[in-house]
Design a protein around this motif. Structure first.
Motif, PDB file in Angstrom:
ATOM      1  N   GLY A 119       0.798  -1.215   0.000  1.00 54.78           N
ATOM      2  CA  GLY A 119       0.000   0.000   0.000  1.00 54.78           C
ATOM      3  C   GLY A 119       0.832   1.267   0.000  1.00 54.78           C
ATOM      4  N   CYS A 120       1.794   1.350   0.932  1.00 60.75           N
ATOM      5  CA  CYS A 120       2.571   2.588   1.067  1.00 60.75           C
ATOM      6  C   CYS A 120       4.055   2.412   0.759  1.00 60.75           C
ATOM      7  CB  CYS A 120       2.390   3.165   2.477  1.00 60.75           C
ATOM      8  SG  CYS A 120       3.199   2.209   3.776  1.00 60.75           S
ATOM      9  N   GLY A 121       4.493   1.163   0.582  1.00 59.33           N
ATOM     10  CA  GLY A 121       5.889   0.912   0.252  1.00 59.33           C
ATOM     11  C   GLY A 121       6.833   0.887   1.438  1.00 59.33           C
ATOM     12  N   GLU A 122       6.303   1.100   2.642  1.00 60.02           N
ATOM     13  CA  GLU A 122       7.125   1.092   3.859  1.00 60.02           C
ATOM     14  C   GLU A 122       7.671  -0.313   4.099  1.00 60.02           C
ATOM     15  OE1 GLU A 122       9.144   2.401   7.020  1.00 60.02           O
ATOM     16  OE2 GLU A 122       7.919   3.757   5.799  1.00 60.02           O
ATOM     17  N   GLY A 123       8.890  -0.369   4.631  1.00 59.84           N
ATOM     18  CA  GLY A 123       9.531  -1.656   4.882  1.00 59.84           C
ATOM     19  C   GLY A 123       9.356  -2.175   6.289  1.00 59.84           C
ATOM     20  N   ALA A 124       8.836  -1.396   7.180  1.00 55.87           N
ATOM     21  CA  ALA A 124       8.679  -1.830   8.572  1.00 55.87           C
ATOM     22  C   ALA A 124       7.317  -2.508   8.738  1.00 55.87           C
ATOM     23  CB  ALA A 124       8.784  -0.636   9.518  1.00 55.87           C
ATOM     24  N   THR A 125       7.323  -3.831   8.727  1.00 53.57           N
ATOM     25  CA  THR A 125       6.087  -4.585   8.885  1.00 53.57           C
ATOM     26  C   THR A 125       6.213  -5.560  10.030  1.00 53.57           C
ATOM     27  OG1 THR A 125       6.821  -6.247   7.326  1.00 53.57           O
ATOM     28  CG2 THR A 125       5.498  -4.454   6.422  1.00 53.57           C
ATOM     29  N   GLU A 126       5.078  -6.085  10.440  1.00 51.34           N
ATOM     30  CA  GLU A 126       5.020  -7.059  11.534  1.00 51.34           C
ATOM     31  C   GLU A 126       4.307  -8.295  11.024  1.00 51.34           C
ATOM     32  OE1 GLU A 126       2.484  -7.442  15.691  1.00 51.34           O
ATOM     33  OE2 GLU A 126       2.207  -5.696  14.417  1.00 51.34           O
ATOM     34  N   LEU A 127       4.878  -9.483  11.258  1.00 53.87           N
ATOM     35  CA  LEU A 127       4.183 -10.717  10.912  1.00 53.87           C
ATOM     36  C   LEU A 127       3.112 -10.966  11.964  1.00 53.87           C
ATOM     37  CD1 LEU A 127       7.072 -13.071   9.814  1.00 53.87           C
ATOM     38  CD2 LEU A 127       5.253 -12.142   8.391  1.00 53.87           C
ATOM     39  N   VAL A 128       1.868 -11.135  11.524  1.00 49.49           N
ATOM     40  CA  VAL A 128       0.777 -11.358  12.476  1.00 49.49           C
ATOM     41  C   VAL A 128       0.290 -12.800  12.476  1.00 49.49           C
ATOM     42  CG1 VAL A 128       0.003  -8.961  12.567  1.00 49.49           C
ATOM     43  CG2 VAL A 128      -0.953 -10.483  10.843  1.00 49.49           C
ATOM     44  N   SER A 129       0.587 -13.557  11.432  1.00 52.18           N
ATOM     45  CA  SER A 129       0.251 -14.980  11.423  1.00 52.18           C
ATOM     46  C   SER A 129       1.103 -15.702  10.394  1.00 52.18           C
ATOM     47  CB  SER A 129      -1.239 -15.197  11.131  1.00 52.18           C
ATOM     48  OG  SER A 129      -1.533 -14.862   9.799  1.00 52.18           O
ATOM     49  N   GLY A 130       1.139 -17.026  10.554  1.00 56.48           N
ATOM     50  CA  GLY A 130       1.881 -17.853   9.606  1.00 56.48           C
ATOM     51  C   GLY A 130       3.021 -18.629  10.214  1.00 56.48           C
ATOM     52  N   ARG A 131       3.355 -18.330  11.486  1.00 51.35           N
ATOM     53  CA  ARG A 131       4.449 -19.060  12.148  1.00 51.35           C
ATOM     54  C   ARG A 131       3.922 -20.120  13.105  1.00 51.35           C
ATOM     55  NH1 ARG A 131       7.372 -13.673  14.060  1.00 51.35           N
ATOM     56  NH2 ARG A 131       5.233 -13.405  14.680  1.00 51.35           N
ATOM     57  N   GLU A 132       2.615 -20.303  13.174  1.00 52.10           N
ATOM     58  CA  GLU A 132       1.996 -21.218  14.133  1.00 52.10           C
ATOM     59  C   GLU A 132       2.430 -22.667  13.919  1.00 52.10           C
ATOM     60  OE1 GLU A 132      -0.602 -17.701  13.512  1.00 52.10           O
ATOM     61  OE2 GLU A 132       0.462 -19.069  12.191  1.00 52.10           O
ATOM     62  N   LEU A 133       2.559 -23.380  15.007  1.00 46.67           N
ATOM     63  CA  LEU A 133       2.762 -24.823  15.016  1.00 46.67           C
ATOM     64  C   LEU A 133       2.291 -25.284  16.378  1.00 46.67           C
ATOM     65  CD1 LEU A 133       3.670 -27.435  13.774  1.00 46.67           C
ATOM     66  CD2 LEU A 133       6.007 -26.914  14.483  1.00 46.67           C
ATOM     67  N   GLU A 134       1.019 -25.692  16.446  1.00 44.95           N
ATOM     68  CA  GLU A 134       0.441 -26.023  17.748  1.00 44.95           C
ATOM     69  C   GLU A 134      -0.657 -27.062  17.627  1.00 44.95           C
ATOM     70  OE1 GLU A 134      -0.879 -22.195  19.043  1.00 44.95           O
ATOM     71  OE2 GLU A 134      -2.359 -22.016  17.449  1.00 44.95           O
ATOM     72  N   ILE A 135      -0.846 -27.782  18.728  1.00 41.21           N
ATOM     73  CA  ILE A 135      -1.956 -28.725  18.818  1.00 41.21           C
ATOM     74  C   ILE A 135      -3.187 -27.912  19.173  1.00 41.21           C
ATOM     75  CG2 ILE A 135      -2.939 -30.675  20.069  1.00 41.21           C
ATOM     76  CD1 ILE A 135      -0.058 -31.638  20.559  1.00 41.21           C
ATOM     77  N   VAL A 136      -4.234 -28.036  18.370  1.00 43.70           N
ATOM     78  CA  VAL A 136      -5.479 -27.320  18.616  1.00 43.70           C
ATOM     79  C   VAL A 136      -6.352 -28.148  19.552  1.00 43.70           C
ATOM     80  CG1 VAL A 136      -7.573 -26.362  17.585  1.00 43.70           C
ATOM     81  CG2 VAL A 136      -5.390 -26.171  16.393  1.00 43.70           C
ATOM     82  N   ASP A 137      -6.579 -29.400  19.186  1.00 42.88           N
ATOM     83  CA  ASP A 137      -7.321 -30.290  20.073  1.00 42.88           C
ATOM     84  C   ASP A 137      -7.082 -31.748  19.711  1.00 42.88           C
ATOM     85  OD1 ASP A 137     -10.519 -29.390  18.614  1.00 42.88           O
ATOM     86  OD2 ASP A 137      -9.116 -30.894  17.940  1.00 42.88           O
ATOM     87  N   ILE A 138      -7.525 -32.599  20.632  1.00 37.49           N
ATOM     88  CA  ILE A 138      -7.414 -34.045  20.483  1.00 37.49           C
ATOM     89  C   ILE A 138      -8.821 -34.585  20.653  1.00 37.49           C
ATOM     90  CG2 ILE A 138      -6.436 -36.152  21.470  1.00 37.49           C
ATOM     91  CD1 ILE A 138      -4.135 -34.286  22.524  1.00 37.49           C
ATOM     92  N   THR A 139      -9.264 -35.414  19.709  1.00 39.93           N
ATOM     93  CA  THR A 139     -10.612 -35.976  19.767  1.00 39.93           C
ATOM     94  C   THR A 139     -10.541 -37.428  20.208  1.00 39.93           C
ATOM     95  OG1 THR A 139     -11.251 -34.528  17.946  1.00 39.93           O
ATOM     96  CG2 THR A 139     -12.734 -36.342  18.448  1.00 39.93           C
TER      97      THR A 139
END
Length: 170
Positions: free
Chosen positions: A127-147
């Motif tokens: 949008g603005c070309g700025e280089g300072a960004t923050e990753l908000v998702s995509g690094r997850e590795l977790e157990i959500v639940d067990i059935t």
């Protein structure tokens, strides 16, 4: 070993190619399979599911659901294959591994635009070309639940919720 060569050694003592256990359609060299990263993740998830089942007095698990981020470095097919290998002969044999893919998202610090950074990462704001960004998702590795199976269905006694939430990473 008396006269026998170690497994995977040819008659000349050279390292021989082990059996190809890759799933159909997979790519990569023979040394890349089974993938060690995914194998250790599968083993950790299975151990956690087994511990949870034991805490509830159960002898089987129907499914384990994982949330896996696009940037986690995990190959879903390799993880599924590893899960099958690790669960073989355990109370999780035949359990389903459900993988929720989490897309990578970044947010621009300057204009707050949220966008998909892609792979390989492009961390400048479209949008603005700025280089300072923050990753908000995509690094997850977790157990959500067990059935677990419904109460009374091939359990070792006791009852537990259909899906137990797990905290932490696999």
């Amino acid at each position: 070993m008396d006269g026998e060569l170690p497994r995977h050694l040819g008659c000349t003592g050279e390292l021989a190619r082990p059996p190809d256990r890759r799933p159909p359609g997979s790519r990569g060299g023979w040394l890349a399979w089974p993938p060690m990263h995914e194998l250790s993740i599968a083993a950790a998830a299975v151990e956690s599911a087994q511990d949870t089942a034991r805490r509830h007095g159960l002898s089987s698990v129907e499914a384990v659901r994982l949330r896996v981020g696009e940037l986690s470095g995990v190959v879903a097919d390799a993880l599924r294959f590893s899960f099958e290998v690790v669960t073989e002969g355990t109370e999780l044999a035949g359990a389903e591994l459900v993988i929720e893919d989490v897309p990578a998202r970044a947010r621009c610090a300057a204009c707050a635009l949220e966008f998909a950074p892609g792979v390989p990462l492009r961390l400048w704001c479209p949008g603005c070309g700025e280089g300072a960004t923050e990753l908000v998702s995509g690094r997850e590795l977790e157990i959500v639940d067990i059935t677990f199976p419904p109460a009374g269905a091939s359990c070792g006694g006791g009852s537990a919720p259909q899906g137990e939430r797990q905290g932490g990473a696999a």
